[in-house]
Design an enzyme around this catalytic site. Structure first.
Site, PDB file in Angstrom:
ATOM      1  N   HIS A  59       0.832  -1.200   0.000  1.00  0.00           N
ATOM      2  CA  HIS A  59       0.000   0.000   0.000  1.00  0.00           C
ATOM      3  C   HIS A  59       0.870   1.255   0.000  1.00  0.00           C
ATOM      4  O   HIS A  59       2.069   1.184   0.240  1.00  0.00           O
ATOM      5  CB  HIS A  59      -0.989   0.029   1.170  1.00  0.00           C
ATOM      6  CG  HIS A  59      -0.352   0.159   2.516  1.00  0.00           C
ATOM      7  ND1 HIS A  59       0.243  -0.902   3.162  1.00  0.00           N
ATOM      8  CD2 HIS A  59      -0.207   1.228   3.334  1.00  0.00           C
ATOM      9  CE1 HIS A  59       0.719  -0.484   4.340  1.00  0.00           C
ATOM     10  NE2 HIS A  59       0.453   0.802   4.460  1.00  0.00           N
ATOM     11  N   HIS A  61       0.999   5.478   1.279  1.00  0.00           N
ATOM     12  CA  HIS A  61       0.491   6.635   2.023  1.00  0.00           C
ATOM     13  C   HIS A  61       1.048   7.872   1.333  1.00  0.00           C
ATOM     14  O   HIS A  61       2.269   7.997   1.186  1.00  0.00           O
ATOM     15  CB  HIS A  61       0.990   6.648   3.472  1.00  0.00           C
ATOM     16  CG  HIS A  61       0.367   5.621   4.337  1.00  0.00           C
ATOM     17  ND1 HIS A  61      -0.750   5.891   5.096  1.00  0.00           N
ATOM     18  CD2 HIS A  61       0.693   4.334   4.572  1.00  0.00           C
ATOM     19  CE1 HIS A  61      -1.072   4.799   5.781  1.00  0.00           C
ATOM     20  NE2 HIS A  61      -0.207   3.838   5.467  1.00  0.00           N
ATOM     21  N   TYR A 125     -13.864  29.575  17.144  1.00  0.00           N
ATOM     22  CA  TYR A 125     -13.756  30.759  16.301  1.00  0.00           C
ATOM     23  C   TYR A 125     -15.127  31.135  15.729  1.00  0.00           C
ATOM     24  O   TYR A 125     -15.528  32.298  15.766  1.00  0.00           O
ATOM     25  CB  TYR A 125     -12.766  30.514  15.160  1.00  0.00           C
ATOM     26  CG  TYR A 125     -12.719  31.637  14.161  1.00  0.00           C
ATOM     27  CD1 TYR A 125     -12.019  32.811  14.441  1.00  0.00           C
ATOM     28  CD2 TYR A 125     -13.384  31.535  12.948  1.00  0.00           C
ATOM     29  CE1 TYR A 125     -11.987  33.844  13.525  1.00  0.00           C
ATOM     30  CE2 TYR A 125     -13.356  32.559  12.024  1.00  0.00           C
ATOM     31  CZ  TYR A 125     -12.655  33.723  12.327  1.00  0.00           C
ATOM     32  OH  TYR A 125     -12.627  34.754  11.416  1.00  0.00           O
TER      33      TYR A 125
END
Length: 132
Positions: A59, A61, A125
């Site tokens: 795999h 990333h 915020y």
């Protein structure tokens, strides 16, 4: 990481992508160097900034930053399709041993977003500025 600027935009958009080769065959370690080079070329060409890249045998990333005009689905489709084509061109005899019917990557993928602030910070915020 941090804020980036273009003509009319200030942004900090980061995506974490994970995907596997077809049938999760552990073939990526054998072609890691050319695959990494291919990722870097594609990302440079499309102005995606690679923040981190890890290629495992089964795999990948990819953590990158991109302008908000680029949809995550378009980013992953572009990167996967170009790297697949290049890997077949460079390593066809090796890849044909696995006879994937011409495919290289699984269609599925994971995508997550990341920035410099937490969800809690954004909520605070918004609450502070909501009535201004």
């Amino acid at each position: 990481m941090g804020e980036k600027r273009s003509n009319h935009t200030v942004y900090n958009v980061n995506y974490h992508f994970v995907w596997c080769p077809k049938y999760r065959h552990p073939i990526l370690g054998v072609i890691e160097d050319s695959l990494e080079s291919s990722f870097r070329e594609v990302c440079d060409e499309y102005n995606y900034e690679i923040l981190s890249l890890y290629i495992s045998p089964d795999h990948v990333h990819l953590f990158l930053s991109a302008h908000p005009k680029h949809a995550p689905s378009k980013i992953v489709r572009t990167v996967k399709s170009i790297t697949a084509r290049e890997m077949w061109q460079q390593h066809e005899p090796l890849l044909q041993e696995y006879r994937w019917g011409g495919g290289f990557w699984e269609e599925s993928y994971y995508v997550g977003t990341a920035g410099d602030v937490s969800t809690e910070t954004i909520e605070q915020y918004i609450e502070r500025t909501e009535h201004v």
